[in-house]
Scaffold this motif. Structure first.
Motif, PDB file in Angstrom:
ATOM      1  N   HIS A 112      40.206  41.033 140.571  1.00 42.88           N
ATOM      2  CA  HIS A 112      41.559  41.327 141.065  1.00 42.88           C
ATOM      3  C   HIS A 112      41.574  41.799 142.514  1.00 42.88           C
ATOM      4  O   HIS A 112      42.617  42.181 143.021  1.00 42.88           O
ATOM      5  CB  HIS A 112      42.193  42.406 140.186  1.00 42.88           C
ATOM      6  CG  HIS A 112      42.179  42.057 138.747  1.00 42.88           C
ATOM      7  ND1 HIS A 112      43.028  41.117 138.205  1.00 42.88           N
ATOM      8  CD2 HIS A 112      41.394  42.485 137.732  1.00 42.88           C
ATOM      9  CE1 HIS A 112      42.778  40.995 136.920  1.00 42.88           C
ATOM     10  NE2 HIS A 112      41.787  41.812 136.602  1.00 42.88           N
ATOM     11  N   HIS A 169      41.634  40.452 145.393  1.00 47.22           N
ATOM     12  CA  HIS A 169      42.556  39.795 146.328  1.00 47.22           C
ATOM     13  C   HIS A 169      43.988  40.323 146.198  1.00 47.22           C
ATOM     14  O   HIS A 169      44.804  40.127 147.088  1.00 47.22           O
ATOM     15  CB  HIS A 169      42.525  38.274 146.111  1.00 47.22           C
ATOM     16  CG  HIS A 169      42.999  37.852 144.761  1.00 47.22           C
ATOM     17  ND1 HIS A 169      42.225  37.993 143.632  1.00 47.22           N
ATOM     18  CD2 HIS A 169      44.172  37.313 144.370  1.00 47.22           C
ATOM     19  CE1 HIS A 169      42.914  37.545 142.589  1.00 47.22           C
ATOM     20  NE2 HIS A 169      44.092  37.129 143.007  1.00 47.22           N
ATOM     21  N   ARG A 170      44.293  41.030 145.115  1.00 47.71           N
ATOM     22  CA  ARG A 170      45.636  41.570 144.894  1.00 47.71           C
ATOM     23  C   ARG A 170      45.739  43.051 145.248  1.00 47.71           C
ATOM     24  O   ARG A 170      46.797  43.652 145.121  1.00 47.71           O
ATOM     25  CB  ARG A 170      46.030  41.359 143.441  1.00 47.71           C
ATOM     26  CG  ARG A 170      46.029  39.885 143.062  1.00 47.71           C
ATOM     27  CD  ARG A 170      46.286  39.688 141.609  1.00 47.71           C
ATOM     28  NE  ARG A 170      47.709  39.926 141.342  1.00 47.71           N
ATOM     29  CZ  ARG A 170      48.229  39.898 140.130  1.00 47.71           C
ATOM     30  NH1 ARG A 170      47.470  39.665 139.081  1.00 47.71           N
ATOM     31  NH2 ARG A 170      49.519  40.120 139.957  1.00 47.71           N
ATOM     32  N   LYS A 180      44.783  46.327 148.052  1.00 46.67           N
ATOM     33  CA  LYS A 180      44.441  46.721 149.417  1.00 46.67           C
ATOM     34  C   LYS A 180      43.537  47.949 149.326  1.00 46.67           C
ATOM     35  O   LYS A 180      43.929  48.977 148.760  1.00 46.67           O
ATOM     36  CB  LYS A 180      45.693  47.070 150.210  1.00 46.67           C
ATOM     37  CG  LYS A 180      45.396  47.543 151.609  1.00 46.67           C
ATOM     38  CD  LYS A 180      46.655  47.906 152.353  1.00 46.67           C
ATOM     39  CE  LYS A 180      46.299  48.402 153.742  1.00 46.67           C
ATOM     40  NZ  LYS A 180      47.490  48.840 154.469  1.00 46.67           N
ATOM     41  N   ASN A 206      48.010  48.811 144.988  1.00 45.57           N
ATOM     42  CA  ASN A 206      48.448  47.583 144.329  1.00 45.57           C
ATOM     43  C   ASN A 206      49.494  46.932 145.227  1.00 45.57           C
ATOM     44  O   ASN A 206      50.616  47.385 145.306  1.00 45.57           O
ATOM     45  CB  ASN A 206      49.028  47.904 142.955  1.00 45.57           C
ATOM     46  CG  ASN A 206      49.415  46.673 142.168  1.00 45.57           C
ATOM     47  OD1 ASN A 206      49.248  45.549 142.618  1.00 45.57           O
ATOM     48  ND2 ASN A 206      49.938  46.892 140.985  1.00 45.57           N
ATOM     49  N   ARG A 207      49.140  45.865 145.894  1.00 44.98           N
ATOM     50  CA  ARG A 207      50.077  45.236 146.834  1.00 44.98           C
ATOM     51  C   ARG A 207      50.790  44.031 146.234  1.00 44.98           C
ATOM     52  O   ARG A 207      51.554  43.356 146.911  1.00 44.98           O
ATOM     53  CB  ARG A 207      49.352  44.838 148.107  1.00 44.98           C
ATOM     54  CG  ARG A 207      48.285  43.801 147.904  1.00 44.98           C
ATOM     55  CD  ARG A 207      47.636  43.441 149.198  1.00 44.98           C
ATOM     56  NE  ARG A 207      46.696  42.346 148.971  1.00 44.98           N
ATOM     57  CZ  ARG A 207      45.991  41.784 149.890  1.00 44.98           C
ATOM     58  NH1 ARG A 207      46.096  42.186 151.122  1.00 44.98           N
ATOM     59  NH2 ARG A 207      45.176  40.810 149.609  1.00 44.98           N
ATOM     60  N   ASP A 208      50.538  43.770 144.936  1.00 43.43           N
ATOM     61  CA  ASP A 208      51.069  42.551 144.335  1.00 43.43           C
ATOM     62  C   ASP A 208      51.799  42.806 143.018  1.00 43.43           C
ATOM     63  O   ASP A 208      52.078  41.864 142.286  1.00 43.43           O
ATOM     64  CB  ASP A 208      49.906  41.572 144.125  1.00 43.43           C
ATOM     65  CG  ASP A 208      50.360  40.149 143.899  1.00 43.43           C
ATOM     66  OD1 ASP A 208      51.492  39.818 144.286  1.00 43.43           O
ATOM     67  OD2 ASP A 208      49.595  39.374 143.311  1.00 43.43           O
ATOM     68  N   GLY A 209      52.094  44.056 142.663  1.00 47.93           N
ATOM     69  CA  GLY A 209      52.796  44.357 141.423  1.00 47.93           C
ATOM     70  C   GLY A 209      51.980  44.061 140.174  1.00 47.93           C
ATOM     71  O   GLY A 209      52.542  43.804 139.112  1.00 47.93           O
ATOM     72  N   MET A 210      50.670  44.087 140.296  1.00 51.36           N
ATOM     73  CA  MET A 210      49.788  43.795 139.175  1.00 51.36           C
ATOM     74  C   MET A 210      49.998  44.812 138.054  1.00 51.36           C
ATOM     75  O   MET A 210      50.231  45.987 138.302  1.00 51.36           O
ATOM     76  CB  MET A 210      48.338  43.847 139.665  1.00 51.36           C
ATOM     77  CG  MET A 210      47.345  43.322 138.691  1.00 51.36           C
ATOM     78  SD  MET A 210      45.721  43.038 139.450  1.00 51.36           S
ATOM     79  CE  MET A 210      45.241  44.674 139.916  1.00 51.36           C
ATOM     80  N   PRO A 241      53.411  47.907 135.934  1.00 51.47           N
ATOM     81  CA  PRO A 241      52.828  47.871 137.277  1.00 51.47           C
ATOM     82  C   PRO A 241      52.333  49.271 137.679  1.00 51.47           C
ATOM     83  O   PRO A 241      52.945  50.277 137.336  1.00 51.47           O
ATOM     84  CB  PRO A 241      53.983  47.442 138.174  1.00 51.47           C
ATOM     85  CG  PRO A 241      54.938  46.769 137.264  1.00 51.47           C
ATOM     86  CD  PRO A 241      54.794  47.456 135.935  1.00 51.47           C
TER      87      PRO A 241
END
Length: 75
Positions: free
Chosen positions: A8, A10-11, A13, A26-30, A38
């Motif tokens: 994960h 890549h999702r 920072k 968490n920059r992608d709402g994972m 999230p």
């Protein structure tokens, strides 16, 4: 339950890397693997005892897979 941070990466920072501890945003709402909601930050550590940065009135989920890191998710 397992969570491999490399799957994960890549999702996320990376905010800090102290070798034994790492902090990510968490920059992608994972979704959190523990509760499905999230999360905002992820703190990972290899240490058996450690301090971690707590963002305000956060709720936490903990994932301790069979590998060497323990993952703490803040919501």
């Amino acid at each position: 339950m397992s969570f491999d941070i490399h799957d994960h990466r890549h999702r996320l920072k990376q905010l800090r890397d102290g070798g034994e501890t790492k902090l990510f945003e968490n920059r992608d709402g994972m979704a959190c693997p523990a509760c499905g909601e999230p999360f905002s930050r992820l703190f990972s550590t290899r240490q058996t005892t450690t301090r971690f940065p707590a963002p305000g009135d956060a709720r936490f989920c903990l994932v301790a897979p069979d590998d060497e890191f323990v993952h703490l998710f803040s919501h």
